[in-house]
Design a protein around this motif. Structure first.
Motif, mmCIF file in Angstrom:
data_model
loop_
_atom_site.group_PDB
_atom_site.id
_atom_site.type_symbol
_atom_site.label_atom_id
_atom_site.label_comp_id
_atom_site.label_asym_id
_atom_site.label_seq_id
_atom_site.Cartn_x
_atom_site.Cartn_y
_atom_site.Cartn_z
ATOM 1 N N GLU A 124 -2.095 1.710 1.140
ATOM 2 C CA GLU A 124 -1.128 2.727 1.376
ATOM 3 C C GLU A 124 -1.134 3.161 2.975
ATOM 4 O O GLU A 124 -0.263 3.531 3.550
ATOM 5 C CB GLU A 124 -1.428 4.006 0.662
ATOM 6 C CG GLU A 124 -1.209 3.560 -1.069
ATOM 7 C CD GLU A 124 0.444 3.529 -1.456
ATOM 8 O OE1 GLU A 124 1.213 3.813 -0.382
ATOM 9 O OE2 GLU A 124 0.768 3.419 -2.423
ATOM 10 N N ARG A 125 -2.482 3.323 3.370
ATOM 11 C CA ARG A 125 -2.612 3.694 4.795
ATOM 12 C C ARG A 125 -1.822 2.731 5.709
ATOM 13 O O ARG A 125 -1.121 2.937 6.577
ATOM 14 C CB ARG A 125 -3.949 3.753 5.172
ATOM 15 C CG ARG A 125 -4.247 4.284 6.505
ATOM 16 C CD ARG A 125 -5.727 4.732 6.838
ATOM 17 N NE ARG A 125 -6.726 4.186 5.950
ATOM 18 C CZ ARG A 125 -7.355 2.851 6.227
ATOM 19 N NH1 ARG A 125 -7.062 2.208 7.494
ATOM 20 N NH2 ARG A 125 -8.346 2.358 5.419
ATOM 21 N N HIS A 126 -1.957 1.344 5.524
ATOM 22 C CA HIS A 126 -1.374 0.377 6.301
ATOM 23 C C HIS A 126 0.168 0.411 6.024
ATOM 24 O O HIS A 126 0.812 0.302 7.093
ATOM 25 C CB HIS A 126 -2.126 -1.140 6.313
ATOM 26 C CG HIS A 126 -3.376 -1.172 6.589
ATOM 27 N ND1 HIS A 126 -3.767 -1.278 7.913
ATOM 28 C CD2 HIS A 126 -4.658 -0.793 6.303
ATOM 29 C CE1 HIS A 126 -4.683 -1.193 8.172
ATOM 30 N NE2 HIS A 126 -5.684 -1.184 7.349
ATOM 31 N N MET A 127 0.362 0.416 4.961
ATOM 32 C CA MET A 127 1.843 0.288 4.524
ATOM 33 C C MET A 127 2.764 1.523 5.216
ATOM 34 O O MET A 127 3.938 1.588 5.166
ATOM 35 C CB MET A 127 2.186 0.297 3.139
ATOM 36 C CG MET A 127 1.580 -1.195 2.459
ATOM 37 S SD MET A 127 2.749 -2.417 2.823
ATOM 38 C CE MET A 127 1.437 -3.864 2.718
ATOM 39 N N ALA A 128 2.098 2.708 5.066
ATOM 40 C CA ALA A 128 2.851 4.123 5.579
ATOM 41 C C ALA A 128 3.248 3.739 7.079
ATOM 42 O O ALA A 128 4.244 4.349 7.437
ATOM 43 C CB ALA A 128 1.685 5.147 5.632
ATOM 44 N N GLN A 129 2.667 2.737 7.850
ATOM 45 C CA GLN A 129 3.192 2.532 9.202
ATOM 46 C C GLN A 129 4.752 2.177 9.120
ATOM 47 O O GLN A 129 5.436 2.410 10.098
ATOM 48 C CB GLN A 129 2.519 1.491 9.909
ATOM 49 C CG GLN A 129 1.211 1.806 9.946
ATOM 50 C CD GLN A 129 0.313 0.599 10.428
ATOM 51 O OE1 GLN A 129 0.637 -0.327 10.997
ATOM 52 N NE2 GLN A 129 -1.020 0.728 10.144
ATOM 53 N N VAL A 130 5.211 1.505 8.101
ATOM 54 C CA VAL A 130 6.514 0.948 8.163
ATOM 55 C C VAL A 130 7.379 1.772 6.905
ATOM 56 O O VAL A 130 8.424 1.233 6.572
ATOM 57 C CB VAL A 130 6.578 -0.438 7.866
ATOM 58 C CG1 VAL A 130 5.963 -1.428 8.972
ATOM 59 C CG2 VAL A 130 5.711 -1.021 6.480
ATOM 60 N N GLY A 131 6.743 2.657 6.285
ATOM 61 C CA GLY A 131 7.545 3.437 5.516
ATOM 62 C C GLY A 131 7.607 2.923 3.872
ATOM 63 O O GLY A 131 8.605 3.227 3.100
ATOM 64 N N VAL A 132 6.728 2.217 3.626
ATOM 65 C CA VAL A 132 6.651 1.295 2.365
ATOM 66 C C VAL A 132 5.476 1.767 1.514
ATOM 67 O O VAL A 132 4.563 1.632 2.247
ATOM 68 C CB VAL A 132 6.736 -0.196 2.404
ATOM 69 C CG1 VAL A 132 6.740 -0.804 1.099
ATOM 70 C CG2 VAL A 132 8.060 -0.657 3.219
ATOM 71 N N THR A 133 5.470 1.959 0.132
ATOM 72 C CA THR A 133 4.141 2.103 -0.404
ATOM 73 C C THR A 133 3.789 0.551 -1.008
ATOM 74 O O THR A 133 4.522 -0.198 -0.803
ATOM 75 C CB THR A 133 4.590 2.978 -1.877
ATOM 76 O OG1 THR A 133 5.583 2.345 -2.624
ATOM 77 C CG2 THR A 133 5.393 4.241 -1.209
ATOM 78 N N ALA A 134 2.208 0.895 -1.271
ATOM 79 C CA ALA A 134 2.011 -0.404 -1.769
ATOM 80 C C ALA A 134 2.771 -1.093 -2.969
ATOM 81 O O ALA A 134 2.644 -2.212 -3.251
ATOM 82 C CB ALA A 134 0.345 -0.297 -1.953
ATOM 83 N N ALA A 135 2.974 -0.060 -3.935
ATOM 84 C CA ALA A 135 3.825 -0.410 -4.998
ATOM 85 C C ALA A 135 4.998 -0.919 -4.847
ATOM 86 O O ALA A 135 5.585 -2.310 -5.137
ATOM 87 C CB ALA A 135 3.993 0.601 -6.248
#
Length: 142
Positions: A27-38
């Protein structure tokens, strides 16, 4: 009389705790592009396997349809995922990534790689591979 519950013996507790820990990394990494892990897992599935029906997508994600619909709505609203009626059956919709969905997926894949690398550096590459194998076996046997 039942013996007291010991959380260190509970498979569900251990799996959920580990899942929360790992999800936080992604989630921390995905937040950079506005996407959740799910969302990323759904985007990745559609990138690999286009033209999935709702049922096929839900089955492959091991999700119930209601949960999947809730997850898809924001991605459809944002124009990342499109649903088109099947040629063979107008009541059946096929889900695909849009052009913008493909772009978001490409950006998210970079963030995913960073999350993968972070997890594998903490847990070990070989152990991570073995863990994935075991976990996929659990759902394959389900």
């Amino acid at each position: 009389m039942n013996r007291p519950l010991s959380y260190d013996e509970c498979n569900c507790f251990a799996l959920r705790q580990a899942a929360r820990f790992v999800t936080q990394i992604y989630e921390r990494h995905m937040a950079q592009v506005g996407v959740t892990a799910a969302q990323f897992t759904i985007l990745a599935k559609l990138a690999r396997t286009p033209d999935l029906t709702m049922m096929d997508l839900a089955d492959s994600m091991v999700m119930d349809r209601t949960t999947l619909v809730r997850a898809l709505k924001p991605m459809q609203r944002d124009g990342w995922v499109v649903a088109e009626a099947s040629e063979h059956d107008g009541r059946t919709y096929l889900f695909n990534l849009s052009k913008s969905g493909e772009q978001v997926f490409d950006q998210a894949a970079i963030a995913w790689r960073e999350a993968q690398d972070e997890f594998e550096s903490k847990f070990g590459k070989a152990r991570a591979k073995a863990l994935r194998s075991e976990l996929f076996d659990v759902t394959a046997e389900g």
